[in-house]
Design an enzyme around this catalytic site. Structure first.
Site, PDB file in Angstrom:
ATOM      1  N   LYS A  78     -38.010 -20.107  44.593  1.00 45.70           N
ATOM      2  CA  LYS A  78     -39.131 -19.703  43.749  1.00 45.70           C
ATOM      3  C   LYS A  78     -38.627 -19.578  42.315  1.00 45.70           C
ATOM      4  O   LYS A  78     -37.437 -19.352  42.086  1.00 45.70           O
ATOM      5  CB  LYS A  78     -39.647 -18.340  44.234  1.00 45.70           C
ATOM      6  CG  LYS A  78     -41.087 -18.078  43.909  1.00 45.70           C
ATOM      7  CD  LYS A  78     -42.033 -18.620  44.960  1.00 45.70           C
ATOM      8  CE  LYS A  78     -43.472 -18.341  44.575  1.00 45.70           C
ATOM      9  NZ  LYS A  78     -44.435 -18.787  45.576  1.00 45.70           N
ATOM     10  N   GLY A 175     -62.188 -12.200  46.934  1.00 49.18           N
ATOM     11  CA  GLY A 175     -61.545 -13.088  45.959  1.00 49.18           C
ATOM     12  C   GLY A 175     -62.037 -14.512  46.118  1.00 49.18           C
ATOM     13  O   GLY A 175     -61.878 -15.139  47.163  1.00 49.18           O
ATOM     14  N   GLY A 177     -61.380 -17.272  44.018  1.00 51.94           N
ATOM     15  CA  GLY A 177     -60.678 -18.161  43.098  1.00 51.94           C
ATOM     16  C   GLY A 177     -60.513 -19.539  43.716  1.00 51.94           C
ATOM     17  O   GLY A 177     -61.358 -20.001  44.494  1.00 51.94           O
ATOM     18  N   ASN A 178     -59.407 -20.188  43.382  1.00 49.35           N
ATOM     19  CA  ASN A 178     -59.189 -21.553  43.869  1.00 49.35           C
ATOM     20  C   ASN A 178     -59.301 -21.647  45.388  1.00 49.35           C
ATOM     21  O   ASN A 178     -59.960 -22.531  45.929  1.00 49.35           O
ATOM     22  CB  ASN A 178     -57.787 -22.030  43.451  1.00 49.35           C
ATOM     23  CG  ASN A 178     -57.685 -22.172  41.950  1.00 49.35           C
ATOM     24  OD1 ASN A 178     -58.604 -22.654  41.297  1.00 49.35           O
ATOM     25  ND2 ASN A 178     -56.576 -21.725  41.390  1.00 49.35           N
ATOM     26  N   VAL A 179     -58.656 -20.712  46.088  1.00 44.80           N
ATOM     27  CA  VAL A 179     -58.640 -20.783  47.549  1.00 44.80           C
ATOM     28  C   VAL A 179     -59.909 -20.160  48.146  1.00 44.80           C
ATOM     29  O   VAL A 179     -60.568 -20.755  49.015  1.00 44.80           O
ATOM     30  CB  VAL A 179     -57.386 -20.084  48.128  1.00 44.80           C
ATOM     31  CG1 VAL A 179     -57.405 -20.147  49.655  1.00 44.80           C
ATOM     32  CG2 VAL A 179     -56.118 -20.729  47.590  1.00 44.80           C
ATOM     33  N   TYR A 181     -62.905 -19.646  47.055  1.00 44.53           N
ATOM     34  CA  TYR A 181     -64.154 -20.409  46.870  1.00 44.53           C
ATOM     35  C   TYR A 181     -64.186 -21.625  47.808  1.00 44.53           C
ATOM     36  O   TYR A 181     -65.193 -21.903  48.466  1.00 44.53           O
ATOM     37  CB  TYR A 181     -64.276 -20.840  45.412  1.00 44.53           C
ATOM     38  CG  TYR A 181     -65.413 -21.776  45.138  1.00 44.53           C
ATOM     39  CD1 TYR A 181     -66.737 -21.354  45.287  1.00 44.53           C
ATOM     40  CD2 TYR A 181     -65.179 -23.091  44.731  1.00 44.53           C
ATOM     41  CE1 TYR A 181     -67.795 -22.223  45.036  1.00 44.53           C
ATOM     42  CE2 TYR A 181     -66.223 -23.958  44.476  1.00 44.53           C
ATOM     43  CZ  TYR A 181     -67.527 -23.527  44.634  1.00 44.53           C
ATOM     44  OH  TYR A 181     -68.562 -24.393  44.395  1.00 44.53           O
TER      45      TYR A 181
HETATM   46  P1  NAD Z   1     -56.907 -17.351  41.982  1.00 46.11           P
HETATM   47  O1  NAD Z   1     -56.248 -16.576  40.890  1.00 46.11           O
HETATM   48  O2  NAD Z   1     -57.534 -18.676  41.703  1.00 46.11           O
HETATM   49  O3  NAD Z   1     -58.022 -16.433  42.696  1.00 46.11           O
HETATM   50  C1  NAD Z   1     -57.886 -15.083  42.957  1.00 46.11           C
HETATM   51  C2  NAD Z   1     -59.279 -14.474  42.826  1.00 46.11           C
HETATM   52  O4  NAD Z   1     -59.223 -13.097  43.255  1.00 46.11           O
HETATM   53  C3  NAD Z   1     -59.810 -14.474  41.393  1.00 46.11           C
HETATM   54  O5  NAD Z   1     -61.111 -15.037  41.364  1.00 46.11           O
HETATM   55  C4  NAD Z   1     -59.802 -13.005  41.014  1.00 46.11           C
HETATM   56  O6  NAD Z   1     -60.828 -12.683  40.080  1.00 46.11           O
HETATM   57  C5  NAD Z   1     -60.040 -12.362  42.360  1.00 46.11           C
HETATM   58  N1  NAD Z   1     -59.681 -10.965  42.439  1.00 46.11           N
HETATM   59  C6  NAD Z   1     -58.654 -10.311  41.833  1.00 46.11           C
HETATM   60  N2  NAD Z   1     -58.689  -9.013  42.140  1.00 46.11           N
HETATM   61  C7  NAD Z   1     -59.740  -8.830  42.961  1.00 46.11           C
HETATM   62  C8  NAD Z   1     -60.294  -7.696  43.613  1.00 46.11           C
HETATM   63  N3  NAD Z   1     -59.754  -6.471  43.486  1.00 46.11           N
HETATM   64  N4  NAD Z   1     -61.383  -7.857  44.388  1.00 46.11           N
HETATM   65  C9  NAD Z   1     -61.950  -9.082  44.534  1.00 46.11           C
HETATM   66  N5  NAD Z   1     -61.468 -10.192  43.921  1.00 46.11           N
HETATM   67  C10 NAD Z   1     -60.377 -10.055  43.156  1.00 46.11           C
HETATM   68  O7  NAD Z   1     -55.774 -17.482  43.120  1.00 46.11           O
HETATM   69  P2  NAD Z   1     -55.745 -18.493  44.335  1.00 46.11           P
HETATM   70  O8  NAD Z   1     -54.917 -19.674  43.965  1.00 46.11           O
HETATM   71  O9  NAD Z   1     -57.120 -18.663  44.858  1.00 46.11           O
HETATM   72  O10 NAD Z   1     -54.877 -17.656  45.383  1.00 46.11           O
HETATM   73  C11 NAD Z   1     -55.443 -16.537  46.065  1.00 46.11           C
HETATM   74  C12 NAD Z   1     -54.365 -15.816  46.859  1.00 46.11           C
HETATM   75  O11 NAD Z   1     -53.791 -16.715  47.801  1.00 46.11           O
HETATM   76  C13 NAD Z   1     -53.183 -15.311  46.022  1.00 46.11           C
HETATM   77  O12 NAD Z   1     -52.707 -14.116  46.604  1.00 46.11           O
HETATM   78  C14 NAD Z   1     -52.152 -16.394  46.180  1.00 46.11           C
HETATM   79  O13 NAD Z   1     -50.840 -15.902  46.003  1.00 46.11           O
HETATM   80  C15 NAD Z   1     -52.394 -16.825  47.608  1.00 46.11           C
HETATM   81  N6  NAD Z   1     -51.970 -18.203  47.890  1.00 46.11           N
HETATM   82  C16 NAD Z   1     -52.498 -19.226  47.175  1.00 46.11           C
HETATM   83  C17 NAD Z   1     -52.120 -20.536  47.464  1.00 46.11           C
HETATM   84  C18 NAD Z   1     -52.702 -21.697  46.704  1.00 46.11           C
HETATM   85  O14 NAD Z   1     -52.496 -22.835  47.151  1.00 46.11           O
HETATM   86  N7  NAD Z   1     -53.432 -21.488  45.635  1.00 46.11           N
HETATM   87  C19 NAD Z   1     -51.191 -20.789  48.472  1.00 46.11           C
HETATM   88  C20 NAD Z   1     -50.679 -19.710  49.211  1.00 46.11           C
HETATM   89  C21 NAD Z   1     -51.079 -18.414  48.901  1.00 46.11           C
END
Ligand code: NAD
Length: 341
Positions: A78, A175, A177-179, A181
């Site tokens: 990492k 939440g 976000g990317n995942v 949604y």
């Molecule tokens: P992202 O930043 O796109 O989305 C996170 C979302 O959570 C945001 O919309 C944010 O506003 C929301 N959020 C933050 N605090 C909140 C709360 N208290 N209540 C409700 N919503 C809240 O991140 P992502 O890429 O969608 O990743 C989401 C999670 O999955 C993270 O923990 C990340 O480490 C994990 N993850 C992501 C991936 C990936 O491929 N993107 C892979 C493995 C793990």
């Protein structure tokens, strides 16, 4: 420092300072027995160096475990960039980081993580081939992470509730976000009932409009009476405060480090709430960046990601037989792969 490295059983820890761009970067390589270390680059503000070092070491170790269970030919690594204060030249910062990665000669391959974007990886790619998930290679991990979480929810629902479809299964997604949604979209297509929350009102509104989801405040999403609570926002959401308030049969979501500490997994297990270990169910993104980097096609990546559901079934089965929390079983399996080939 060497005590810290020894305790974490880390192979390498590298630091790079670049005066011109303000880069303060750290790369931790935990274990490369299964292949070159692969893991995202996190760029967030840290209070001090110690906090950043602890974070990168913990995350690198987690990547070794994730890769072992996802059966990809990678070790765990990492990177963190201590987000520079004030304004800075973002493109130059990531090119400096890319040169840092390049100097490691391929022992560490980078990708996006919290605080970094696909466009940042485009800058990294200008100076090193050791990156996966750029706008050119198309290995965006988030949609595949969502697919894996969807497969994991199906698996958990089949195991715990004996249902072979998600039709009318109530899922509370925290939440969007990317995942989150993308996951909500997959659940919606299969007919699941959705309750959603995000601190970003526009993201909630989009799910309500497009998927007929019910919106609730961020403070209460974990208290919803539902079949599945799916944390897809921050880590640490399963803690002393939230677990007594859960009213779900299953916790299965994308967020990393959902358990505030090890005792919380025990607690969920004792209370009969089935927990899908985070680093197993969210491994789709790693499968994408790893197999994509090795030139595998989308069908293969999709097949391997859907297979995470089977991996979870095995963990649930062993958890029942051994009467241990699923994440403890996952750790045992990962350690047996990493340390006792
Ligand atoms: P992202 O930043 O796109 O989305 C996170 C979302 O959570 C945001 O919309 C944010 O506003 C929301 N959020 C933050 N605090 C909140 C709360 N208290 N209540 C409700 N919503 C809240 O991140 P992502 O890429 O969608 O990743 C989401 C999670 O999955 C993270 O923990 C990340 O480490 C994990 N993850 C992501 C991936 C990936 O491929 N993107 C892979 C493995 C793990």
């Amino acid at each position: 420092m060497f005590d810290t490295i020894e305790r974490a059983d880390l192979e390498e820890l590298h630091f790079r300072y670049d005066r011109a761009t303000g880069l303060r970067g750290i790369v931790a390589i935990h274990n490369t027995r299964l292949g070159p270390a692969l893991g995202g680059c996190r760029c967030i503000p840290y209070d001090d160096d110690e906090e950043a070092i602890a974070d990168v070491i913990r995350l690198a170790r987690g990547m070794s475990y994730k890769a072992a269970l996802a059966n990809v030919p990678q070790g765990g690594g990492k990177a963190v960039i201590l987000q520079p204060p004030g304004t800075y030249d973002r493109a130059a910062l990531y090119r400096a980081f890319g040169r840092f990665v390049n100097d490691l000669g391929g022992r560490y391959i980078t990708a996006v993580d919290s605080g970094s974007r696909i466009s940042d990886m485009d800058e990294v790619r200008r100076v090193t081939p050791y990156v996966s998930g750029t706008s050119k290679d198309g290995h965006d991990p988030s949609p595949v992470t969502a697919l894996g979480v969807y497969a994991g929810i199906r698996s958990a629902v089949a195991w715990r509730l004996g249902r072979d479809s998600l039709r009318d299964v109530h899922v509370a997604v925290q939440g969007l976000g990317n995942v989150g949604y993308a996951l909500a979209g997959l659940l919606h297509v299969e007919g699941a009932r959705l309750t959603v929350s995000d601190i970003d009102a526009a993201r909630v509104e989009r799910c309500v409009r497009e998927m007929g989801a019910e919106a609730v405040a961020p403070e209460v999403i974990h208290e919803m009476e539902c079949e599945v609570f799916s944390p897809c926002g921050l880590g640490g959401v399963l803690n002393d405060d939230t677990i007594p308030r859960l009213r779900c049969a299953i916790v299965a979501g994308a967020a990393n480090n959902q358990l505030a500490d090890d005792s919380q997994g025990e607690r969920l297990h004792r209370e009969g709430i089935l927990y899908a270990p985070d680093y197993v169910i969210n491994a789709g993104g790693l499968i994408q960046v790893s197999l994509g980097y090795h030139g595998k096609d989308h069908a293969e990546i999709r097949r391997r990601t859907m297979a995470l559901g089977n991996a979870l079934q095995d963990l649930f089965e062993r958890s029942k037989v051994d009467d241990l929390p699923p994440e403890q079983i996952a750790n045992q399996v990962a350690e047996s792969i990493i340390y006792h080939p």
